[in-house]
Write an enzyme that holds these catalytic residues in place. Structure first.
Site, PDB file in Angstrom:
ATOM      1  N   ARG A 179      10.894  -3.357 120.710  1.00 34.09           N
ATOM      2  CA  ARG A 179      10.594  -2.166 121.303  1.00 34.09           C
ATOM      3  C   ARG A 179      11.511  -1.021 120.843  1.00 34.09           C
ATOM      4  O   ARG A 179      11.762   0.006 121.625  1.00 34.09           O
ATOM      5  CB  ARG A 179      10.078  -2.087 122.830  1.00 34.09           C
ATOM      6  CG  ARG A 179       9.093  -3.093 123.214  1.00 34.09           C
ATOM      7  CD  ARG A 179       7.653  -2.396 122.688  1.00 34.09           C
ATOM      8  NE  ARG A 179       6.743  -3.233 123.051  1.00 34.09           N
ATOM      9  CZ  ARG A 179       5.888  -4.198 122.882  1.00 34.09           C
ATOM     10  NH1 ARG A 179       6.770  -5.023 121.800  1.00 34.09           N
ATOM     11  NH2 ARG A 179       5.015  -4.874 123.510  1.00 34.09           N
ATOM     12  N   SER A 252       2.050  -1.521 128.401  1.00 37.01           N
ATOM     13  CA  SER A 252       3.127  -1.765 129.571  1.00 37.01           C
ATOM     14  C   SER A 252       4.000  -0.669 129.740  1.00 37.01           C
ATOM     15  O   SER A 252       4.415  -0.280 128.851  1.00 37.01           O
ATOM     16  CB  SER A 252       4.041  -2.983 128.693  1.00 37.01           C
ATOM     17  OG  SER A 252       3.411  -3.965 128.043  1.00 37.01           O
ATOM     18  N   GLU A 348       9.100   1.366 129.215  1.00 38.59           N
ATOM     19  CA  GLU A 348       8.942   1.479 127.938  1.00 38.59           C
ATOM     20  C   GLU A 348       8.430   2.592 127.257  1.00 38.59           C
ATOM     21  O   GLU A 348       8.828   3.102 126.249  1.00 38.59           O
ATOM     22  CB  GLU A 348       7.885   0.310 127.581  1.00 38.59           C
ATOM     23  CG  GLU A 348       7.679  -0.397 126.356  1.00 38.59           C
ATOM     24  CD  GLU A 348       6.564  -0.343 125.767  1.00 38.59           C
ATOM     25  OE1 GLU A 348       6.211   0.626 125.303  1.00 38.59           O
ATOM     26  OE2 GLU A 348       5.769  -1.372 125.583  1.00 38.59           O
TER      27      GLU A 348
END
Ligand code: EPU
Length: 352
Positions: A179, A252, A348
């Site tokens: 990520r 998420s 995130e």
């Protein structure tokens, strides 16, 4: 200052469609209320160059917006929001080993994935149904169900929003991580205009993720095609994840934390069923969803924001939430998980 001060009004149509005091409510998948002093819809690289060359550009705070699926917006944004609407999909070249396929940054990610599969170019199927655009995909190196974008990446074209310089980034230049990328670490610096993927001809299905293997088995598919894998991933995602068109969310909400092996061993002693995944560097990745569920947050609301009942890693907008509401529950969950497990969760999505 009005938009007309930075761009000659007569040139507006030629440069980009610009709205003053624009409503961003429909442009972020969490459905949070926000407004931008200026919103430019970019439909060509030339329009972007003209915008960057216009007087006054340098003083504007900038936000690059793709599908708005990884953003938590906090209200009034000064400066200019650049909504990337660069289209186009094509086969760039083909060699003995792979098809090199390109898409404009504004193309819808899932539409692009399904298009490659329909052309007979497999490779992106595990990343089916991820919300957002092609241009946003490399920023956080999207990954799901056993595959990361970096594994199929060839190169991308981007424009430096400070200088206007166009640059091509090869795989090594992007510093992709979980990520993470060079672009994510320099917010507002680069605007991705097109991305190229290397889709290997020696294709083998990626079925190492337990959910995918189980779904294919349940469908009686011992030798699945790329389209079969895509369909399986779509079914899994529909079961677990809320559709942003029905329930606002940003996927998420926390990254899965990576901890030292000794910390993981310590946690395992108290919680033998803790999901943990060994990393190449010897550390262990934990499942944030599991930690949040154990802390009792799954299905719980704090004001208008809830922790999704089918996947604790996802926060949802039950109606009327603001960016501050999201920040409040995120903070509460993070503090609780840290107190119980000594693990710090990192959001995130990007807070603006
Ligand atoms: N788990 C729980 N409770 C929950 C959720 C998960 O105990 O409420 C446990 C599961 O039982 C499993 C483990 O946590 O043992 C992992 O769960 P899952 O397979 O659902 O994946 P995840 O780690 O929660 C990650 C990505 C997702 C991606 C899936 C599949 C991150 C931050 N999230 O979720 O990505 O789709 O794996 O690969 O890495 C996104 O980034 O927006 C996203 C949806």
């Amino acid at each position: 200052m009005a938009a007309a001060d930075i761009i000659d009004v007569a040139d507006l149509a030629a440069i980009a469609e610009i709205t003053v005091d624009a409503d961003l409510g429909a442009l972020n998948t969490f459905g949070l209320p926000a407004r931008a002093a200026r919103l430019a819809r970019l439909r060509s690289v030339a329009a972007l160059a003209a915008l960057i060359a216009s007087p006054g550009w340098a003083q504007w705070p900038r936000l690059v917006l793709g599908g708005g699926s990884n953003l938590i917006l906090g209200g009034e944004l000064p400066g200019i929001v650049l909504k990337v609407e660069l289209g186009g999909r094509r086969l760039v070249r083909e060699d003995d080993g792979a098809w090199i396929v390109e898409a404009g940054a504004g193309e819808n990610w899932h539409g692009f994935v399904r298009w490659t599969l329909a052309q007979g170019w497999p490779g992106l199927e595990n990343l089916s149904l991820i919300p957002g655009t092609v241009g946003a995909a490399p920023i956080q190196n999207i990954g799901a169900y056993g595959l990361e974008l970096a594994e199929r990446f060839d190169a991308l074209d981007a424009v430096d929003l400070a200088s206007g310089e166009a640059r091509t980034f090869e795989l090594a230049d992007c510093a992709f991580g979980y990520r993470d990328s060079v672009f994510k670490r320099a917010p507002g610096r680069w605007l991705v205009t097109a991305v190229r993927f290397r889709l290997p001809k020696a294709w083998r299905p990626v079925t190492r993720y337990a959910d995918v293997a189980r779904e294919l088995e349940a469908r009686g598919l011992a030798a699945p095609s790329a389209l079969d894998v895509s369909d399986a991933v779509i079914a899994i995602r529909r079961r677990k994840l809320p559709d942003p068109a029905e329930l606002g969310n940003a996927g998420s909400f926390f990254k899965n934390p990576v901890v030292e092996a000794v910390h993981c061993a310590h946690l395992l002693a108290a919680h033998p069923d803790l999901p943990h995944y060994p990393q190449a560097d010897g550390r262990e990745k934990l499942a944030a969803g599991w930690l949040i569920e154990q802390a009792g947050w799954k299905g719980r609301d704090l004001g208008p924001v809830g922790c999704f009942e089918r996947q604790a890693l996802v926060l949802v907008n039950r109606g009327g939430a603001t960016g501050a509401d999201v920040a409040r529950i995120a903070h509460a969950i993070g503090a609780d998980v840290e107190a119980r497990f000594g693990v710090r969760l990192e959001p995130e999505p990007v807070f603006v």
